[in-house]
Design a protein around this motif. Sequence first.
Motif, short mmCIF file in Angstrom:
data_model
loop_
_atom_site.label_atom_id
_atom_site.label_comp_id
_atom_site.label_asym_id
_atom_site.label_seq_id
_atom_site.Cartn_x
_atom_site.Cartn_y
_atom_site.Cartn_z
N LYS A 138 58.04 23.87 33.34
CA LYS A 138 56.68 24.44 32.81
C LYS A 138 55.70 25.04 33.31
N LYS A 139 55.70 24.37 34.77
CA LYS A 139 54.63 25.16 35.81
C LYS A 139 53.60 25.09 35.33
N PRO A 140 52.93 23.86 34.73
CA PRO A 140 51.34 24.08 34.28
C PRO A 140 50.35 24.48 35.39
N LYS A 141 49.27 25.09 34.91
CA LYS A 141 48.38 25.51 36.13
C LYS A 141 47.69 24.15 36.63
N VAL A 142 47.54 23.38 35.78
CA VAL A 142 46.98 21.82 36.68
C VAL A 142 47.82 20.86 35.69
N PHE A 143 47.59 19.53 36.28
CA PHE A 143 48.20 18.52 35.75
C PHE A 143 46.97 17.29 36.22
N MET A 144 46.77 16.24 35.31
CA MET A 144 46.10 14.86 35.72
C MET A 144 46.77 13.68 35.32
N LEU A 145 47.14 12.99 36.28
CA LEU A 145 47.89 11.62 36.20
C LEU A 145 46.92 10.44 36.26
N GLU A 146 47.26 9.63 35.41
CA GLU A 146 46.47 8.17 35.62
C GLU A 146 47.25 6.98 35.56
N ASN A 147 46.84 6.04 36.57
CA ASN A 147 47.78 4.91 36.98
C ASN A 147 46.92 3.83 37.33
N GLY B 225 54.96 22.23 44.15
CA GLY B 225 54.42 23.34 44.31
C GLY B 225 52.78 23.20 44.00
N TYR B 226 52.24 22.18 44.03
CA TYR B 226 50.84 21.57 43.70
C TYR B 226 50.12 21.17 44.65
N SER B 227 48.82 21.46 44.85
CA SER B 227 48.01 21.08 45.96
C SER B 227 47.31 19.78 45.08
N LEU B 228 47.32 18.57 45.86
CA LEU B 228 46.88 17.39 45.22
C LEU B 228 45.49 16.88 45.44
N HIS B 229 44.92 16.32 44.71
CA HIS B 229 43.36 15.45 44.83
C HIS B 229 43.70 14.35 43.98
N ILE C 284 45.29 11.19 39.80
CA ILE C 284 45.92 12.36 40.62
C ILE C 284 45.87 13.57 39.76
N VAL C 285 45.32 14.63 40.47
CA VAL C 285 45.11 15.82 39.99
C VAL C 285 45.79 16.90 40.70
N GLY C 286 46.61 17.66 40.22
CA GLY C 286 47.36 18.79 41.04
C GLY C 286 47.15 20.17 40.37
N PHE C 287 46.94 20.97 41.16
CA PHE C 287 46.59 22.38 40.90
C PHE C 287 47.62 23.14 41.55
N ASN C 288 48.36 24.22 40.60
CA ASN C 288 49.44 24.87 40.90
C ASN C 288 49.22 25.88 41.89
N LYS C 289 49.68 25.77 43.02
CA LYS C 289 49.40 26.74 44.33
C LYS C 289 49.74 28.10 44.16
N PHE D 234 46.25 28.85 41.94
CA PHE D 234 44.93 28.80 42.44
C PHE D 234 44.96 29.06 44.07
N ASN D 235 46.28 29.44 44.73
CA ASN D 235 46.30 29.64 45.88
C ASN D 235 45.53 28.77 46.94
N GLU D 236 45.43 27.44 46.53
CA GLU D 236 44.92 26.38 47.20
C GLU D 236 43.32 26.63 47.49
N GLN D 237 42.85 27.50 46.62
CA GLN D 237 41.44 27.99 46.59
C GLN D 237 40.37 26.95 45.80
N GLU D 238 41.16 26.09 44.77
CA GLU D 238 40.35 25.38 43.93
C GLU D 238 39.25 24.60 44.20
N ASN D 239 38.08 24.64 43.94
CA ASN D 239 36.67 23.86 44.35
C ASN D 239 36.70 22.76 43.63
N PHE D 240 37.81 21.98 43.32
CA PHE D 240 37.67 20.55 42.48
C PHE D 240 37.24 19.57 43.37
#
Length: 413
Positions: free
Chosen positions: A195-204, A228-232, A251-256, A259-265
């Motif tokens: 599905k290639k979502p724009k963002v994901f958030m996982l909790e554990n 294909g995600y940049s992770l925080h 864990i938060v991931g932004f689809n590269k 966002f081209n790894e430019q997210e300001n999260f």
Amino acid sequence: MKMSKNYSDIREKLKIVVDKKTTNEMAHLTHYFQNYKNGVSQYYGPTAKEYLAELHENLEIVQEPDFQYYLPIKWDVPFPPLENPKFKFIDLFAGIGGIRLAFQNNGGKCVFTSEWDSFAKKTYEANFGEVPFGDITEISEKEIPDHDILLGGFPCQPFSIAGVSKKNSLGRQHGFLDKTQGTLFFDIARIIEHKKPKVFMLENVKNLVSHDKKKTFKVITETLTELGYSLHYKVLDAKYYVPQHRERIIIVGFNKSVFNEQENFEFPKPPDVELALREILEKKVDDKYTLSDKLWNYLQEYKKKHQAKGNGFGFGLTDLNGVSRTLSARYYKDGAEILIPQRGKSPRRLTPRECARIQGFPDNFIIPVSNNQAYKQFGNSVAMPLIQAVGKNIVKELLKINEPKKSKDAVHQ
């Protein structure tokens, strides 16, 4: 204009009851009711229509089984779907909907939800008017609608690198995805891949980071990066949001490619507050929550025994002016980790409503299950205000991407 029908009346008329016999057909029906005009109805419509016809026949309902009769619906549930949402999300390993509530509060529309436990489904439907789909391992990624954000508080099982030959015979060679097969994380990974979502958030749980000499977390982060995600990621403590010490890895991931790894999260900075457990306690509490003398004596002896061995096991008699220990799913057994001192008698356990509050659920959240099930459900859930604070920062970045492309139609999506 057509009169809206109350969901409570439809629920009664169609005998929508959530129990162990509840099938995915009911999930299709309630998901269709909530998504019939937002571009994802094709995922639910065909099965929902068949099921509605079947219900009409079985319940001998005189009207034609036509959705025109039921729609639009007035959602008289505590947390109805938003009228004009800003983004779409899916809720995996949904439990009782703590993560959904946080992202609904941030302006989102849930377009798919999955949870295998029938008691949790019952609580979810009572509050959101939607029955979750069942076991995610049996649901194809192709059956899941498009969404902006994928959310999941997934259970962690150990990864096994074994069984590679079997996977090869199935033609499954997906790099790091291969290593996660047979675990529930694999199901998140295959959905993200498709599905290639724009963002994901996982909790554990916090222990995920150190589990199996850090190998587990390494496989997870490498898999998500390869997808294909940049992770925080960060371990956050809920004690700044609710009066409970509860550390979780987010864990938060932004689809590269988006966002081209430019997210300001950034993860939210904890508010400068000191919370006290006494603020969430009910004024009058039934005596049934007070521990029996026998159980109280047993817990004290148990603690002494372990203290002698240098262990920290035992009960947690809570300082009412501070925060409690972590509420766990085993709380229903004896309530030992969070006990409320009482004058002149044994301490008591929290009530289910207090457990809801200690996780930041509002008081209009319905608890339709037994106390034991409620304790398990809140113990397994999330500290909702903490997730909402993380979500706010995620949504801020997402809307920067979504806003420029807004068309008149997109408002109703």
